[in-house]
Design a protein around this motif. Sequence first.
Motif, PDB file in Angstrom:
ATOM      1  N   LEU A 339       0.827  -1.198   0.000  1.00 23.04           N
ATOM      2  CA  LEU A 339       0.000   0.000   0.000  1.00 23.04           C
ATOM      3  C   LEU A 339       0.868   1.258   0.000  1.00 23.04           C
ATOM      4  O   LEU A 339       1.994   1.259   0.491  1.00 23.04           O
ATOM      5  CB  LEU A 339      -0.918   0.013   1.224  1.00 23.04           C
ATOM      6  CG  LEU A 339      -1.971  -1.094   1.313  1.00 23.04           C
ATOM      7  CD1 LEU A 339      -2.748  -0.970   2.615  1.00 23.04           C
ATOM      8  CD2 LEU A 339      -2.913  -1.044   0.115  1.00 23.04           C
ATOM      9  N   THR A 340       0.332   2.307  -0.576  1.00 20.36           N
ATOM     10  CA  THR A 340       1.002   3.613  -0.567  1.00 20.36           C
ATOM     11  C   THR A 340      -0.001   4.678  -0.115  1.00 20.36           C
ATOM     12  O   THR A 340      -1.036   4.860  -0.769  1.00 20.36           O
ATOM     13  CB  THR A 340       1.534   3.975  -1.961  1.00 20.36           C
ATOM     14  OG1 THR A 340       2.402   2.931  -2.404  1.00 20.36           O
ATOM     15  CG2 THR A 340       2.314   5.277  -1.918  1.00 20.36           C
ATOM     16  N   PRO A 341       0.271   5.359   0.988  1.00 26.77           N
ATOM     17  CA  PRO A 341       1.397   5.146   1.907  1.00 26.77           C
ATOM     18  C   PRO A 341       1.187   3.899   2.753  1.00 26.77           C
ATOM     19  O   PRO A 341       0.073   3.355   2.820  1.00 26.77           O
ATOM     20  CB  PRO A 341       1.379   6.407   2.766  1.00 26.77           C
ATOM     21  CG  PRO A 341      -0.079   6.774   2.823  1.00 26.77           C
ATOM     22  CD  PRO A 341      -0.626   6.440   1.451  1.00 26.77           C
ATOM     23  N   LEU A 342       2.252   3.468   3.404  1.00 24.95           N
ATOM     24  CA  LEU A 342       2.150   2.298   4.271  1.00 24.95           C
ATOM     25  C   LEU A 342       1.247   2.602   5.459  1.00 24.95           C
ATOM     26  O   LEU A 342       1.264   3.718   5.992  1.00 24.95           O
ATOM     27  CB  LEU A 342       3.536   1.893   4.763  1.00 24.95           C
ATOM     28  CG  LEU A 342       4.499   1.336   3.707  1.00 24.95           C
ATOM     29  CD1 LEU A 342       5.879   1.130   4.330  1.00 24.95           C
ATOM     30  CD2 LEU A 342       3.964   0.031   3.127  1.00 24.95           C
ATOM     31  N   PRO A 343       0.437   1.628   5.877  1.00 23.32           N
ATOM     32  CA  PRO A 343      -0.440   1.871   7.028  1.00 23.32           C
ATOM     33  C   PRO A 343       0.367   2.047   8.310  1.00 23.32           C
ATOM     34  O   PRO A 343       1.506   1.575   8.419  1.00 23.32           O
ATOM     35  CB  PRO A 343      -1.306   0.598   7.080  1.00 23.32           C
ATOM     36  CG  PRO A 343      -0.519  -0.434   6.351  1.00 23.32           C
ATOM     37  CD  PRO A 343       0.267   0.284   5.307  1.00 23.32           C
ATOM     38  N   ASP A 344      -0.234   2.721   9.268  1.00 25.08           N
ATOM     39  CA  ASP A 344       0.407   2.902  10.567  1.00 25.08           C
ATOM     40  C   ASP A 344       0.594   1.538  11.233  1.00 25.08           C
ATOM     41  O   ASP A 344      -0.373   0.786  11.382  1.00 25.08           O
ATOM     42  CB  ASP A 344      -0.459   3.795  11.460  1.00 25.08           C
ATOM     43  CG  ASP A 344       0.139   3.953  12.841  1.00 25.08           C
ATOM     44  OD1 ASP A 344      -0.361   3.302  13.780  1.00 25.08           O
ATOM     45  OD2 ASP A 344       1.125   4.696  12.963  1.00 25.08           O
ATOM     46  N   PRO A 345       1.814   1.182  11.630  1.00 19.28           N
ATOM     47  CA  PRO A 345       2.064  -0.156  12.184  1.00 19.28           C
ATOM     48  C   PRO A 345       1.211  -0.473  13.414  1.00 19.28           C
ATOM     49  O   PRO A 345       0.704  -1.596  13.536  1.00 19.28           O
ATOM     50  CB  PRO A 345       3.557  -0.127  12.529  1.00 19.28           C
ATOM     51  CG  PRO A 345       4.138   0.923  11.648  1.00 19.28           C
ATOM     52  CD  PRO A 345       3.062   1.962  11.502  1.00 19.28           C
ATOM     53  N   LEU A 346       1.067   0.487  14.311  1.00 25.91           N
ATOM     54  CA  LEU A 346       0.322   0.221  15.535  1.00 25.91           C
ATOM     55  C   LEU A 346      -1.144  -0.047  15.228  1.00 25.91           C
ATOM     56  O   LEU A 346      -1.754  -0.982  15.784  1.00 25.91           O
ATOM     57  CB  LEU A 346       0.464   1.397  16.498  1.00 25.91           C
ATOM     58  CG  LEU A 346       0.057   1.133  17.953  1.00 25.91           C
ATOM     59  CD1 LEU A 346       0.873  -0.004  18.533  1.00 25.91           C
ATOM     60  CD2 LEU A 346       0.226   2.400  18.787  1.00 25.91           C
ATOM     61  N   GLN A 347      -1.738   0.743  14.340  1.00 20.40           N
ATOM     62  CA  GLN A 347      -3.125   0.504  13.952  1.00 20.40           C
ATOM     63  C   GLN A 347      -3.282  -0.842  13.261  1.00 20.40           C
ATOM     64  O   GLN A 347      -4.242  -1.583  13.515  1.00 20.40           O
ATOM     65  CB  GLN A 347      -3.609   1.633  13.042  1.00 20.40           C
ATOM     66  CG  GLN A 347      -3.747   2.982  13.722  1.00 20.40           C
ATOM     67  CD  GLN A 347      -4.243   4.059  12.779  1.00 20.40           C
ATOM     68  OE1 GLN A 347      -4.545   3.786  11.627  1.00 20.40           O
ATOM     69  NE2 GLN A 347      -4.309   5.297  13.271  1.00 20.40           N
TER      70      GLN A 347
END
Length: 392
Positions: A339-347
Motif C-alpha cells: 500500500l502507498t502510503p504504508l499503514p500505521d504499524p500500531l493501527q
Amino acid sequence: MQTTAAPRRLTGIDAARGVALFGMMSTHILPLYAPGSTTATWTALVFSGRASGLFAVIAGIGLALLTGGRSPHRDRTLSADRTGIAVRALLIALTGLILGGVETNIAIILFHYGVLFLLALPFVGLRLRALAAWTVGWLVLAPVAAYLLRPVVTAGVDPPTLGGNPVFDHFLVPQTLAADIMLTGYYPALQWLGFILVGLVIGRLDLRRLPVQLGLLGGGVAAAIGAKLLSAQLLGAGGLAAILGTPDGARYPLEAMLDVGLAGIDQSGSWWWLAVSAPHSGSSLDLVHVSGAAAAVVAVCLLLTRRIPQALLPLSAPGAMTLTLYSLHICVMSWADQLTPLPDPLQLFWLQLAAAVAVGILFQRVGSRGPLELIASGAANAARDGRIEARR
C-alpha cells in the motif's frame, strides 16, 4: 502448529499458543528498533525470538499429548501416531511452501515446523526420563555441532542459504535447501529441535496438577533469568570483546543487536559466540532462555485457566486455530506492505489482533475449528486410523 488432542482440551495451552501468535505478529508489524536509533523497542525486548520459540515448545507439547501424554503410546498405536504426525507435518510444510510464494519480508516458519515434526518422530515414544536426558544433551551439544558444521557447509554449498522463504523451486537445489533448513537459515532445525524436545518433556507431565504448573513456572523463570545472567557474566569476562573482533562482529552494531536478534550474522571466528543469549543466536543459552520463558508462559496460562477454562478466551480462541490465522496474517501483511502510503504499524497490529480474536471466538462459538486445522487434523487422523485398521 495446531497439534493438541486430549480428552478434555487444555485451554491454557491454547492461550499460550495465542500469546505466541500475537507475539510473532507484533514482531512482523511493529518496529524492533526505535526510529533513527539502534535502541531496541519493547516489542523486540519482549517478543523477539521468544514468540517463535514459544510456538515450537507448544508444538512439542501438542506432539506429547497426541502420543499419550503422561503414558506414551506403544507398538502399533505409536506407529499409527507417527503416521498421523508425518501427514500433519507434510501438510504444514506444504502450507509453508505455498505461503513462501507470497511477496513478504516475513521469515515464514511453517515449512521449518513441518521438518521439525518429522525430526521429532524418533523421540515421541520415549518416556520422561529418557526424553529429559536427550533434551538436556540436545540443548547443550546441538549449538556446538552447529558452530563446527556451519563453516564446512558454507564452504561446500553454493549458495549456503536460500536468501528467502522456501518455495517449490528450491527443491531443484536440494543441498542449499537442506543447508538452509538445518543450519544456515532463519530457523535452523538442528538447534530448534531442542524447543520441540522441551515441549515433549513438558507434555509428558501431568499438566492439570497444581504442583506441576507451579514447578513449570518456577523452573521456567529460573532457567530464563539464569541463562541471561550467565551470558552477561561470560560476555563481560572477555566474550564480548572477542566476538566484536570477528568479521561480522566488527561489521554490524552487535551490542545493539544482542537485544533484538542475530539472524543473518555469521557467528564464526570465536567460540565466544556460544556465550551469547541473543534472540535467534541458536546458542545453548539462547535455547535455555527461550525454553524457560516458554515454560513460564505455559504455566501462567494453565494457572489462570485452572478453574475457569474460558478465563483467557481472547487468547485461547485464536490460539486454537493458529495455522489458519498465521496464514491469513502473512497474506494480510503481503497486501499491506504494497500500500502507498504504508499503514500505521500500531493501527495495523491492533486491527489484526482484534480480527484474530473475533474470528477465533466465532469459530469456537459455532463449534468448529479453523479450515486449515480441519484439513490437517482430518488428513492426519485418517492416516492414523487407516494405519491402525491395516494392522488389524
